[in-house]
Write an enzyme that holds these catalytic residues in place. Structure first.
Site, short mmCIF file in Angstrom:
data_model
loop_
_atom_site.label_atom_id
_atom_site.label_comp_id
_atom_site.label_asym_id
_atom_site.label_seq_id
_atom_site.Cartn_x
_atom_site.Cartn_y
_atom_site.Cartn_z
N PHE A 197 0.84 -1.20 0.00
CA PHE A 197 0.00 0.00 0.00
C PHE A 197 0.87 1.24 0.00
O PHE A 197 2.05 1.21 0.35
CB PHE A 197 -0.95 0.02 1.20
N CYS A 198 0.27 2.35 -0.43
CA CYS A 198 0.91 3.65 -0.46
C CYS A 198 -0.18 4.71 -0.37
O CYS A 198 -1.32 4.39 -0.06
CB CYS A 198 1.76 3.80 -1.72
N THR A 199 0.14 5.95 -0.65
CA THR A 199 -0.83 7.02 -0.45
C THR A 199 -2.03 6.90 -1.40
O THR A 199 -3.17 6.90 -0.96
CB THR A 199 -0.17 8.39 -0.64
N ILE A 226 -4.16 4.45 0.44
CA ILE A 226 -4.71 4.86 1.73
C ILE A 226 -5.87 5.83 1.55
O ILE A 226 -6.88 5.75 2.26
CB ILE A 226 -3.60 5.52 2.58
#
Length: 261
Positions: A197-199, A226
């Site tokens: 996951f990342c932004t 996210i």
């Protein structure tokens, strides 16, 4: 601050707000980026938008903010290009524009990894949507009963602002360090379902593909990152705040900057 949805056909935010913030990316071949650059700048300027647009031969990545009408017009013009017709946008509101100026840049990659064989336009790793992930985290296992681990692909200072509870954090300082970090820790992921996951989803797309290429099994990417997870679920299992690269600094699970919750 409120969160709105975007009508994907019309490109018009479905709710009112002082300033509309959009984040979007797409991996798609852009051979005319030099010609496209001034057109995108003109569209953004006409709408009174500020922020950053990155153009590379591998795709587009953008973070823009401005009045609702300007955002709607910009998305309509951009989506008129068949390459961007299905561009998915994450939307939030703020009281002020969190960018000081408008930049439209040409880059070698819209997210730098230095692994040209990783081409998300050609293939994608499996993704998990926000609601499914929330259920997995609550249960501790995926639908097949495998333990679920969250792998944060962001930089260390972003992780320090907030991350999923018990997420794996290799303390990388830039995304180009992720491949080496993975090779050092690959064996620790065996037998588990790994959700990168990342932004907003762009880094974890490349990260998930690289994990597949080096033999990590049961790899997923968090669809929309996210920000989409916050938007659709309210952020269960996430501790702290999400760092964003604009004047808001961090967003809470309600997508509000600190002080606006």
């Amino acid at each position: 601050m409120s969160v709105v949805e975007v009508n994907q056909e019309e490109g018009v935010p479905a709710a009112q707000g002082a300033v509309v913030n959009i984040a979007a990316y797409k991996f798609v071949t852009i051979e005319d980026r030099d010609e496209l650059r001034p057109r995108i700048r003109a569209w953004a300027e006409e709408g009174g938008l500020k922020g950053t647009v990155l153009l590379a031969t591998e795709g587009i990545n953008l973070f823009l903010a401005g009045p609702e009408q300007g955002i709607a017009a910009f998305l309509g013009q951009l989506r008129a290009d068949p390459r961007f017709a299905d561009l998915e946008v994450k939307v939030s509101h703020s009281d002020t524009i969190p960018f000081g100026k408008l930049l439209v840049k040409l880059k070698n990659e819209i997210i730098r990894m230095n692994h040209p064989a990783i081409r998300p336009e050609d293939r994608r790793a499996p993704s998990v949507d926000a609601h499914t992930l929330a259920a997995w985290l609550a249960a501790g296992v995926d639908d097949a009963g495998r333990p679920v681990v969250m792998l944060d692909t962001r930089n260390d200072f972003e992780v320090d602002a907030g991350t999923f509870e018990n997420a794996i954090d290799w303390r990388i300082q830039r995304f180009t360090q992720f491949p080496d970090a993975l090779l050092q820790h690959r064996d620790e992921l065996a037998g588990k379902t790994v959700v990168s996951f990342c932004t907003g989803g762009i880094r974890c797309e490349k990260a998930a593909l690289y994990m597949q290429d080096v033999g990590v099994e049961n790899v997923y990417q968090l669809e929309g990152g996210i920000l989409k997870y916050f938007e659709e679920t309210g952020g269960p299992g996430f501790k702290g705040r999400c760092f964003v690269f604009d004047g808001r600094d961090t967003l809470g699970a309600d997508l509000a900057p600190e002080g606006d919750e």
